[in-house]
Design a protein around this motif. Sequence first.
Motif, PDB file in Angstrom:
ATOM      1  N   LYS A 187       0.819  -1.217   0.000  1.00  0.00           N
ATOM      2  CA  LYS A 187       0.000   0.000   0.000  1.00  0.00           C
ATOM      3  C   LYS A 187       0.854   1.270   0.000  1.00  0.00           C
ATOM      4  N   ALA A 188       2.033   1.183  -0.594  1.00  0.00           N
ATOM      5  CA  ALA A 188       2.895   2.360  -0.759  1.00  0.00           C
ATOM      6  C   ALA A 188       2.559   2.978  -2.120  1.00  0.00           C
ATOM      7  N   HIS A 189       1.478   3.736  -2.142  1.00  0.00           N
ATOM      8  CA  HIS A 189       0.870   4.120  -3.419  1.00  0.00           C
ATOM      9  C   HIS A 189       1.759   5.039  -4.260  1.00  0.00           C
ATOM     10  N   LEU A 190       2.417   6.007  -3.639  1.00  0.00           N
ATOM     11  CA  LEU A 190       3.265   6.899  -4.423  1.00  0.00           C
ATOM     12  C   LEU A 190       4.452   6.153  -5.012  1.00  0.00           C
ATOM     13  N   ASP A 191       5.001   5.195  -4.269  1.00  0.00           N
ATOM     14  CA  ASP A 191       6.069   4.361  -4.833  1.00  0.00           C
ATOM     15  C   ASP A 191       5.557   3.607  -6.052  1.00  0.00           C
ATOM     16  N   GLY A 203      -2.847   9.118 -12.024  1.00  0.00           N
ATOM     17  CA  GLY A 203      -3.957   9.141 -11.077  1.00  0.00           C
ATOM     18  C   GLY A 203      -3.479   9.102  -9.639  1.00  0.00           C
ATOM     19  N   ILE A 204      -2.444   8.295  -9.377  1.00  0.00           N
ATOM     20  CA  ILE A 204      -1.912   8.206  -8.015  1.00  0.00           C
ATOM     21  C   ILE A 204      -1.192   9.491  -7.642  1.00  0.00           C
ATOM     22  N   PHE A 205      -0.401  10.053  -8.573  1.00  0.00           N
ATOM     23  CA  PHE A 205       0.310  11.297  -8.276  1.00  0.00           C
ATOM     24  C   PHE A 205      -0.663  12.409  -7.893  1.00  0.00           C
ATOM     25  N   ILE A 206      -1.760  12.518  -8.639  1.00  0.00           N
ATOM     26  CA  ILE A 206      -2.727  13.586  -8.365  1.00  0.00           C
ATOM     27  C   ILE A 206      -3.435  13.339  -7.042  1.00  0.00           C
ATOM     28  N   ASN A 207      -3.889  12.106  -6.815  1.00  0.00           N
ATOM     29  CA  ASN A 207      -4.590  11.788  -5.560  1.00  0.00           C
ATOM     30  C   ASN A 207      -3.672  11.892  -4.352  1.00  0.00           C
ATOM     31  N   GLY A 208      -2.387  11.611  -4.560  1.00  0.00           N
ATOM     32  CA  GLY A 208      -1.419  11.697  -3.467  1.00  0.00           C
ATOM     33  C   GLY A 208      -0.839  13.076  -3.283  1.00  0.00           C
ATOM     34  N   ARG A 209      -1.350  14.039  -4.040  1.00  0.00           N
ATOM     35  CA  ARG A 209      -0.894  15.428  -3.938  1.00  0.00           C
ATOM     36  C   ARG A 209       0.619  15.531  -4.143  1.00  0.00           C
ATOM     37  N   LYS A 217       6.069  18.615 -10.535  1.00  0.00           N
ATOM     38  CA  LYS A 217       7.047  18.016 -11.443  1.00  0.00           C
ATOM     39  C   LYS A 217       6.614  16.630 -11.885  1.00  0.00           C
ATOM     40  N   GLU A 218       6.166  15.800 -10.948  1.00  0.00           N
ATOM     41  CA  GLU A 218       5.779  14.431 -11.303  1.00  0.00           C
ATOM     42  C   GLU A 218       4.510  14.413 -12.147  1.00  0.00           C
ATOM     43  N   VAL A 219       3.572  15.287 -11.811  1.00  0.00           N
ATOM     44  CA  VAL A 219       2.344  15.392 -12.601  1.00  0.00           C
ATOM     45  C   VAL A 219       2.672  15.841 -14.025  1.00  0.00           C
ATOM     46  N   ALA A 220       3.523  16.869 -14.126  1.00  0.00           N
ATOM     47  CA  ALA A 220       3.896  17.397 -15.442  1.00  0.00           C
ATOM     48  C   ALA A 220       4.620  16.341 -16.271  1.00  0.00           C
TER      49      ALA A 220
END
Length: 347
Positions: free
Chosen positions: A268-272, A302-308, A312-315
Amino acid sequence: MRSRWFFFQKGFDIMVDLHGADHRRVPYIHLANLYQKLGKFVEALAMLVMGLAIVIRVHGPLHPNVGTCYVRMAICTKYLDKLEDALELYQKGLDVITLVQGPKHPSAADVYNNMAIVYKIQGKYQEALQLHTKSLDIKKHVFGEDHPAVAASYHNMANLHVSMDEHDEALKLNKMSLAIRHKMLQPDHPDVANSYQNLGDHSLLQNKLEEALEMFQQSLAIKIKKQPDHPHVTSACMGIANVYFKQGKLEEALEKYTQSRDISIKGKAHLDAAFAFYGIATVYDKQGKLEDALEEYKNGLGIFINGRQNDKEVANSYSGMVNVCKKLGKHDEALQFEKEAAAITTK
């Protein structure tokens, strides 16, 4: 952990019924510990506020437990992204610690370190460096030069210098940290693995791929031996995958990105997992498997956005999706992704 929390909550409720909510026997701080471990920082903070009020009433404002409460509250507040409030609470805790336990107490060193981490998040690198230096000086005074706590300070300062693009200084500090850990700890200690990981990250940034690969592999060997399915294994897997990708060894890179993704999802390490999805997407893109690449970019985004996660990562995810869509001739979809990227990154 959750079953333990359930029974502790029952015991807590009984204590409140027997003694009243403001009685010294009500274990607010212990319950806060469990909330914090479950990631329930709002609830943990509420418990700490109640516990602090009781400690001050019973022991007065200048007691070690008062300082501890302020520090614990600061930690919860930091995780809630209220960084200025966290710094204020850390300072209150530090004031109590230095008055009651002395300015050279190890707890003061810990607070300086935690405040430095907040300043680093804020991009205030010089302030962070000053506090890391204060923390290091106390640890050397209390423990001596060759102590794991001193190695931890060197490790943290190295990470800060990487953020400041001062890679030579970061490398020196990482080597100093590893030398102490080799001397004072078992060769398979997790902190030794962390030092190898840092050295691998540094070598990768300097494009020293063989050195980076060796460091990441040593880190992974220790981590897998201890807990093969723990999320902390993913950083070493990702490092190895990134080296293989730069070397053009796409199948090897894909294998390690996939391993990192699977462990991250299981733990459950979602950002990883999001970083792993992004890595898998870049491999598929290079291999010409464009539909697969697009799907993996979307999974990570989807994970990057939900994990705030930061812009840079979103872009980067949107950029990958736009490029793939253009290769596929999906120009309308590419344009839509460009608009979505602009809407998020200009907030």
